[in-house]
Design a protein around this motif. Sequence first.
Motif, PDB file in Angstrom:
ATOM      1  N   HIS A   1      24.917  51.300  17.398  1.00 20.08           N
ATOM      2  CA  HIS A   1      23.810  51.240  16.432  1.00 20.08           C
ATOM      3  C   HIS A   1      22.952  52.503  16.456  1.00 20.08           C
ATOM      4  N   GLU A   2      23.138  53.335  17.473  1.00 18.59           N
ATOM      5  CA  GLU A   2      22.380  54.583  17.584  1.00 18.59           C
ATOM      6  C   GLU A   2      23.155  55.775  17.025  1.00 18.59           C
ATOM      7  N   LEU A   3      24.346  55.519  16.495  1.00 18.24           N
ATOM      8  CA  LEU A   3      25.217  56.596  16.000  1.00 18.24           C
ATOM      9  C   LEU A   3      25.371  56.515  14.489  1.00 18.24           C
ATOM     10  N   SER A   4      25.576  57.669  13.859  1.00 13.88           N
ATOM     11  CA  SER A   4      25.855  57.712  12.422  1.00 13.88           C
ATOM     12  C   SER A   4      27.290  57.248  12.184  1.00 13.88           C
ATOM     13  N   GLY A   5      27.636  57.042  10.906  1.00 12.92           N
ATOM     14  CA  GLY A   5      28.994  56.618  10.566  1.00 12.92           C
ATOM     15  C   GLY A   5      30.043  57.601  11.043  1.00 12.92           C
ATOM     16  N   GLY A   6      29.770  58.889  10.842  1.00 13.51           N
ATOM     17  CA  GLY A   6      30.720  59.907  11.267  1.00 13.51           C
ATOM     18  C   GLY A   6      30.890  59.938  12.779  1.00 13.51           C
ATOM     19  N   MET A   7      29.784  59.724  13.492  1.00 13.16           N
ATOM     20  CA  MET A   7      29.849  59.721  14.962  1.00 13.16           C
ATOM     21  C   MET A   7      30.609  58.494  15.464  1.00 13.16           C
ATOM     22  N   LYS A   8      30.422  57.354  14.803  1.00 13.93           N
ATOM     23  CA  LYS A   8      31.169  56.153  15.181  1.00 13.93           C
ATOM     24  C   LYS A   8      32.665  56.382  15.009  1.00 13.93           C
ATOM     25  N   GLN A   9      33.032  57.055  13.912  1.00 16.95           N
ATOM     26  CA  GLN A   9      34.460  57.294  13.689  1.00 16.95           C
ATOM     27  C   GLN A   9      35.006  58.272  14.723  1.00 16.95           C
ATOM     28  N   ARG A  10      34.185  59.217  15.165  1.00 19.10           N
ATOM     29  CA  ARG A  10      34.597  60.118  16.243  1.00 19.10           C
ATOM     30  C   ARG A  10      34.864  59.335  17.534  1.00 19.10           C
TER      31      ARG A  10
END
Length: 265
Positions: free
Chosen positions: A134-143
């Motif tokens: 929940h602390e990450l952006s969508g792009g960071m989650k995909q990373r």
Amino acid sequence: MTAKIVFENVGKVFRARGTTVTALQEINLDVKDGEFLVIVGPSGCGKSTLLDLLGGLTEPSSGRILVDGKPVTGPGLDRGVVFQQYALLPWRTAQGNVEFGLEAKHVPRRERAAKAREYLDLVGLSGFHDRYPHELSGGMKQRVAIARSLAFDPDVLLMDEPFAALDAQTRDGLQDELLRIQELTGKTVVFITHGIEEAVYLGRRVAVMTSRPGRIKQVVDVPIFSQSEDIRSDPQFAHYRHEIWTLLRDEVDKARHEELEATRV
């Protein structure tokens, strides 16, 4: 270059509520070791079904799929999967999510932690190991999802429209990151997308599928473009984008026509 993956006359039929739907028919396709293959096709043509079969998540109705000469009989640690939805565990940090797959391989805790950090660094998330989804952006989650799949060192990376939900700028950045990682690791990548531009940018070969029942219409070889300031503005890039769109256009029209006919029944 030897074939890493072989589809031999693969078909898939679904039966539900008394009806039979042929999703895939006579799929014959080879994927070379270390290749980046992209699959495109109209909506409903069976692209994701094809990836599910390769991942061992479902079985073909006919034909067979070989990886390293051995039939696929179910999921395996030789194949890592990245979906459009990140499927991260919300109660685990980025590092904890990456370690999850390593736990299944019974990797010792200290080695697991070091490997998770290594792959988070590889995907550009150095310093974010202790962040929760929940602390990450969508792009960071995909990373994180990509790092998780890479960490247990699969030979093959299966990616089902992994960047579709991201904004254009983030998507472009992750495309570059993925190409860098694939070049660095030498993984065999099978990547599904709806985007023709994404297919040309990422793939060394692009397999174009027909409308349902899905078959391989044509496989297009795409050259490695010179690293100009903007590859997408290169006339040669536009040529391949147009070639693939021309192959797809009739199939998209067929799919739309079939949808319209179905609503009239």
